[in-house]
Design an enzyme around this catalytic site. Sequence first.
Site, PDB file in Angstrom:
ATOM      1  N   GLY A  52       0.865  -1.174   0.000  1.00  0.00           N
ATOM      2  CA  GLY A  52       0.000   0.000   0.000  1.00  0.00           C
ATOM      3  C   GLY A  52       0.897   1.217   0.000  1.00  0.00           C
ATOM      4  N   GLU A  53       0.681   2.077   0.944  1.00  0.00           N
ATOM      5  CA  GLU A  53       1.498   3.292   1.065  1.00  0.00           C
ATOM      6  C   GLU A  53       2.001   3.354   2.510  1.00  0.00           C
ATOM      7  OE1 GLU A  53       3.544   6.281   1.160  1.00  0.00           O
ATOM      8  OE2 GLU A  53       2.833   5.676  -0.831  1.00  0.00           O
ATOM      9  N   SER A  54       3.302   3.166   2.657  1.00  0.00           N
ATOM     10  CA  SER A  54       3.839   2.973   4.002  1.00  0.00           C
ATOM     11  C   SER A  54       3.679   4.205   4.901  1.00  0.00           C
ATOM     12  CB  SER A  54       5.305   2.539   3.940  1.00  0.00           C
ATOM     13  OG  SER A  54       6.066   3.509   3.262  1.00  0.00           O
ATOM     14  N   CYS A  84       5.981  -5.452   0.436  1.00  0.00           N
ATOM     15  CA  CYS A  84       6.115  -4.109  -0.135  1.00  0.00           C
ATOM     16  C   CYS A  84       6.015  -3.034   0.966  1.00  0.00           C
ATOM     17  CB  CYS A  84       5.108  -3.929  -1.259  1.00  0.00           C
ATOM     18  SG  CYS A  84       5.674  -2.738  -2.464  1.00  0.00           S
ATOM     19  N   ARG A 113      12.710   3.403  -0.067  1.00  0.00           N
ATOM     20  CA  ARG A 113      11.366   3.500  -0.668  1.00  0.00           C
ATOM     21  C   ARG A 113      11.485   3.812  -2.147  1.00  0.00           C
ATOM     22  NH1 ARG A 113       7.802   7.783   1.407  1.00  0.00           N
ATOM     23  NH2 ARG A 113       6.125   6.711   0.334  1.00  0.00           N
ATOM     24  N   ILE A 141       5.609  -3.221  -7.480  1.00  0.00           N
ATOM     25  CA  ILE A 141       4.863  -1.974  -7.711  1.00  0.00           C
ATOM     26  C   ILE A 141       5.456  -0.869  -6.838  1.00  0.00           C
ATOM     27  CG2 ILE A 141       2.592  -0.861  -7.633  1.00  0.00           C
ATOM     28  CD1 ILE A 141       1.348  -3.712  -7.776  1.00  0.00           C
ATOM     29  N   ARG A 142       6.116   0.078  -7.471  1.00  0.00           N
ATOM     30  CA  ARG A 142       6.836   1.126  -6.714  1.00  0.00           C
ATOM     31  C   ARG A 142       7.504   0.496  -5.482  1.00  0.00           C
ATOM     32  NH1 ARG A 142       2.079   2.958  -7.306  1.00  0.00           N
ATOM     33  NH2 ARG A 142       1.693   3.255  -5.091  1.00  0.00           N
ATOM     34  N   HIS A 177       4.722  -8.351  -4.649  1.00  0.00           N
ATOM     35  CA  HIS A 177       3.338  -8.612  -4.223  1.00  0.00           C
ATOM     36  C   HIS A 177       2.918 -10.051  -4.532  1.00  0.00           C
ATOM     37  CE1 HIS A 177       1.674  -4.556  -3.247  1.00  0.00           C
ATOM     38  NE2 HIS A 177       2.741  -4.176  -3.916  1.00  0.00           N
ATOM     39  N   GLU A 179       0.610 -11.737  -3.377  1.00  0.00           N
ATOM     40  CA  GLU A 179      -0.849 -11.919  -3.310  1.00  0.00           C
ATOM     41  C   GLU A 179      -1.526 -11.585  -4.637  1.00  0.00           C
ATOM     42  OE1 GLU A 179       0.791  -9.367  -2.365  1.00  0.00           O
ATOM     43  OE2 GLU A 179      -0.386  -7.539  -2.537  1.00  0.00           O
TER      44      GLU A 179
END
Length: 206
Positions: A52-54, A84, A113, A141-142, A177, A179
């Site tokens: 997600g976004e840490s 991630c 990051r 992903i990023r 990822h 999942e």
Amino acid sequence: MNALPSLAIGVLALQGAFSAHIERLRAIGADARSVRLPVDLETLDGLVLPGGESTTMSNLLRTFDLVEPLRRFIASGRPVFGTCAGMILLADRILDGRPDQIALGSCGIVVRRNGYGRQVDSFETDIDVAGLSDPFHAIFIRAPRIEQISAEVEVLARHEGDPVLVRAGSVLAASFHPELTNDDRIHRLFADMVRDATSNERSPAR
Ligand code: GLN
């Protein structure tokens, strides 16, 4: 024979890619549950911290008073799998992070990051994973890049020389990822860690 149905595995569900983890865990027979409150951690055998976004996840962990309960959960030796942004949360140190973002210091890694750069923000590649006979299709992903590891960290997979799947005791961390593919082998690997930890706890004399 299969003890998996009794494994209660939580997925931190504050933000990000949590539902795919829940689906994947249910597909392999685990009792997957969303975690939003400290009390949700109490009955779990293992925990997934999703992507997600840490920085957002850090803020939400504070808002929901989950930081100390999470630290205690990890210290208890119950397995935790960070993917991630989840891996960033588990790191000892975060490069290019926000100064106030949480690094739980739980898996002996220093991560950068978005460390794979802008041009290759997101990419997919096959990686060899220790213990798996065929390559795993990994989606980045990023993604954070692992730039340093401590001596006790076991590297289970690399991409172009960089560790991308690591294990430090009861903590597993992936910069990609797992999942998001139909391949459940890395979730099974984590479920095995959870099952081992659970059986050690239940039969300490053996
Ligand atoms: N770049 C994101 C972060 O810093 C992580 C990306 C992801 O989880 N897919 O939190």
